[in-house]
Design a protein around this motif. Structure first.
Motif, mmCIF file in Angstrom:
data_model
loop_
_atom_site.group_PDB
_atom_site.id
_atom_site.type_symbol
_atom_site.label_atom_id
_atom_site.label_comp_id
_atom_site.label_asym_id
_atom_site.label_seq_id
_atom_site.Cartn_x
_atom_site.Cartn_y
_atom_site.Cartn_z
ATOM 1 N N ILE A 74 0.779 -1.288 0.072
ATOM 2 C CA ILE A 74 -0.012 -0.021 -0.011
ATOM 3 C C ILE A 74 0.700 1.249 -0.003
ATOM 4 O O ILE A 74 0.825 2.049 -0.716
ATOM 5 N N THR B 169 -1.000 -3.813 -8.431
ATOM 6 C CA THR B 169 -2.206 -3.237 -7.951
ATOM 7 C C THR B 169 -2.314 -2.113 -8.756
ATOM 8 O O THR B 169 -3.218 -1.569 -9.050
ATOM 9 N N ILE C 208 -13.265 -9.543 -0.963
ATOM 10 C CA ILE C 208 -12.356 -9.222 -2.021
ATOM 11 C C ILE C 208 -12.331 -10.522 -3.082
ATOM 12 O O ILE C 208 -12.232 -11.616 -2.850
ATOM 13 N N ARG D 167 -10.653 -12.170 -6.294
ATOM 14 C CA ARG D 167 -9.352 -12.262 -6.898
ATOM 15 C C ARG D 167 -9.961 -13.078 -8.247
ATOM 16 O O ARG D 167 -10.735 -12.886 -8.800
ATOM 17 N N THR E 122 -8.367 -7.541 -6.517
ATOM 18 C CA THR E 122 -7.660 -7.375 -5.198
ATOM 19 C C THR E 122 -8.273 -5.970 -4.510
ATOM 20 O O THR E 122 -9.164 -5.382 -5.209
ATOM 21 N N HIS E 123 -7.779 -5.673 -3.474
ATOM 22 C CA HIS E 123 -8.138 -4.222 -2.676
ATOM 23 C C HIS E 123 -7.446 -3.379 -3.599
ATOM 24 O O HIS E 123 -6.145 -3.432 -3.494
ATOM 25 N N ASP F 205 -0.053 -5.884 4.061
ATOM 26 C CA ASP F 205 -1.012 -5.261 4.250
ATOM 27 C C ASP F 205 -2.440 -5.857 4.187
ATOM 28 O O ASP F 205 -2.782 -6.300 3.191
ATOM 29 N N VAL G 259 -6.290 -6.223 4.274
ATOM 30 C CA VAL G 259 -7.410 -5.318 3.970
ATOM 31 C C VAL G 259 -9.082 -5.954 4.059
ATOM 32 O O VAL G 259 -9.883 -5.233 4.002
ATOM 33 N N PHE G 260 -8.846 -6.995 4.591
ATOM 34 C CA PHE G 260 -10.242 -7.861 4.740
ATOM 35 C C PHE G 260 -10.170 -8.891 5.587
ATOM 36 O O PHE G 260 -9.223 -9.556 5.464
ATOM 37 N N VAL G 261 -10.979 -9.185 6.739
ATOM 38 C CA VAL G 261 -11.181 -10.226 7.343
ATOM 39 C C VAL G 261 -12.531 -10.816 7.375
ATOM 40 O O VAL G 261 -13.301 -9.957 7.778
ATOM 41 N N GLU H 199 -7.381 -11.384 4.279
ATOM 42 C CA GLU H 199 -6.984 -11.171 3.019
ATOM 43 C C GLU H 199 -6.025 -9.796 3.116
ATOM 44 O O GLU H 199 -6.309 -8.969 3.588
ATOM 45 N N SER H 200 -4.895 -10.010 2.461
ATOM 46 C CA SER H 200 -4.049 -8.806 2.337
ATOM 47 C C SER H 200 -3.974 -8.510 0.920
ATOM 48 O O SER H 200 -4.650 -9.063 0.156
ATOM 49 N N VAL H 201 -3.642 -7.419 0.353
ATOM 50 C CA VAL H 201 -3.382 -6.861 -1.067
ATOM 51 C C VAL H 201 -3.002 -7.918 -1.679
ATOM 52 O O VAL H 201 -3.502 -8.234 -2.851
#
Lengths: 360, 125
Positions: A34, A230, A292, A294, A313-314, B38, B40-42, B61-63
């Motif tokens: 990030i 990303t 998320i 994928r 993804t995020h 990083d 970003v979601f759990v 979940e990470s990036v």
């Protein structure tokens, strides 16, 4: 065994977390995906992309071969300019997507995906005609990408103004950056203003160190494969193996701009013409439910599966979950509400226009 | 790497704080968050759901990736850290403060390591 790029020791020194990728050991991240992503959007990031393959095509019949092998038309490409293209198989599927640099009257430099390098070289060599020579020169190059709004200012500290290409998709050969001779192009894979620098492999570390030092005050950070992915996804750029492959045509994945059906002939043209207007489309999904998505998540309109996600993804700058998907064209209008199956759980998504992000 | 001495650890990188013989708090270790990057979601179970030692209780979940969270114990969920829905990044910044779930009626557990053994396990890779 994975190969090490000329920058391998630089990555270790910078705290890179090394992972295998397309046969290479490369940093997936340094400080964090990030932070690196945001640095490229707001300041600048430096990537090692030495895994990319470089191939020269030279000779009096080089142009004729390009126009036969590739879907784009290179007739109007002048020395000092770059053009994107796909390379199709006989069925119209994509063998690879490449950047083509015209470096001389009868000389071109092709930049290909790392994972496809040997496949591409074999494919093209087997189909060369006339007086043209193909050479895989990947091992002699290091390639760096300097991307972000601060990139130009950083280069100006290290290079003469005339050596910095002023236009998008143009380049300067034999540019001198920090005393290192480079091919310097205004290109990139992040959606930001930026440059790619090709230099002799042995000069790679010197160039890397000089750029990082010159960019320190401007907020330049080393950035890894995680942020590269990303950033390209946020900018909605297709990636080989995701949005296209041997079984997906460039028209299906929305790359009609580089498929010149009015050219007399090119490999795959007949199949593309026979298939007609594509029945699937590449769309952008904003995930509106919790979760998320994928790649390879089934996409549903009601109970009917209409396709699947190709990447997702995020996305850090947009601060939300997004995905690209190849779906039935009948359901591809922006605003359409769909569902995505994420490991057995259906979550809601909405089609939004591509690109997700466009720099202002 | 931070490995508090008062906690127990699973080989799948969850920590367990036993608050009595049959109740515990569960979270992700510093090693886990560092490997994930990083977050970003759990996705967590609900209160009164049962969790089973060695099986997935949810995912994080990470990036970069998604990873199962393996339950270190067999038990019933008594509380869920709802704050993580809005601030999953706390799993990175404060892995031992940002617990995932609290459980009760513990009936079994994975092989759990003490801090010294877990540190050695992480170093073995």
């Amino acid at each position: 065994m994975e190969l090490k790029t000329p920058l391998y020791e630089c990555h270790l020194a910078a705290g890179g977390k090394m992972v295998p990728f397309a046969g290479w050991l490369l940093p997936v991240q340094y400080a964090g995906v990030i932070d690196e992503h945001m640095a490229v959007r707001q300041k600048a990031g430096l990537f090692d992309v030495s895994h990319m393959g470089e191939v020269t095509l030279t000779g009096p019949d080089a142009l004729a071969n390009l126009n036969h092998l590739f879907t784009n038309d290179f007739t109007s490409l002048v020395v000092g300019k770059v053009r994107y293209s796909t390379l199709c198989n006989d069925a119209g599927g994509v063998v690879d997507d490449v950047l083509v640099y015209r470096t001389g009257e009868n000389a071109y430099l092709l930049v290909v995906n790392a994972a496809n390098r040997h496949k591409d070289v074999d494919w093209m060599r087997a189909r060369l005609t006339g007086d043209a020579a193909l050479e895989d020169v990947s091992d002699s190059y290091a390639q760096l990408a300097l991307q972000g709004p601060a990139a130009k200012g950083i280069l100006e500290k290290l290079a003469k103004p005339g050596d910095i290409p002023e236009k998008y998709y143009s380049f300067v050969e034999n540019a001198e950056v920090a005393g290192v001779s480079c091919l310097l192009s205004q290109t990139g894979y992040t959606g930001e203003h930026g440059y790619e620098l090709y230099c002799a492999a042995a000069d790679g570390p010197k160039l890397w160190d000089a750029l990082l030092a010159a960019g320190k005050d401007a907020g330049l950070v080393p950035a890894g494969l995680g942020a590269r992915d990303t950033l390209r996804l946020e900018a909605s750029m297709p990636l080989y193996g995701h949005e296209m492959d041997d079984s997906i045509t460039p028209l299906e994945t929305g790359l009609a701009f580089c498929v010149k059906m009015d050219k007399p002939d090119f490999i795959g043209k007949t199949a593309l013409a026979e298939k007609g207007a594509p029945k699937i489309a590449r769309v952008g999904l904003k995930i509106t439910g919790r979760g998320i998505a994928r790649e390879h998540c089934p996409v549903f309109a009601g109970e009917a599966q209409i396709g699947e996600t190709t990447s997702g993804t995020h996305l850090p700058y947009l601060n939300g979950a997004y995905a690209m998907a190849l779906i039935d064209k009948a359901h591809s209008e922006p605003g359409t509400e769909l569902e995505v199956d994420v490991r057995g759980r259906r979550i809601t998504a909405e089609i939004v226009p591509l690109p997700f992000y466009k720099r202002g | 790497m931070n490995i508090p001495a008062n906690l127990k650890y699973s080989k799948s990188h969850e920590w367990v704080e036993f608050t009595s013989d049959t109740t515990a708090k569960i979270g992700l270790t510093d090693f886990a968050q560092s490997e994930l990057g990083d977050i970003v979601f759990v996705n967590l179970p609900g209160v009164l759901d049962t969790v089973t030692a060695g099986e997935s209780l949810g995912d994080v979940e990470s990036v970069k990736a998604v990873s199962d969270i393996i339950s270190p114990v067999s038990a019933t969920v008594s509380n869920v850290n709802e704050k993580l829905a809005d601030t999953p990044e706390n799993l990175n910044s404060d892995p031992y403060g940002a617990w995932l779930i609290e459980v009760e009626e513990i009936t079994g557990a994975e092989e759990l390591l003490d801090a010294a053994a877990y540190e050695a396990f992480c170093k073995e890779g």
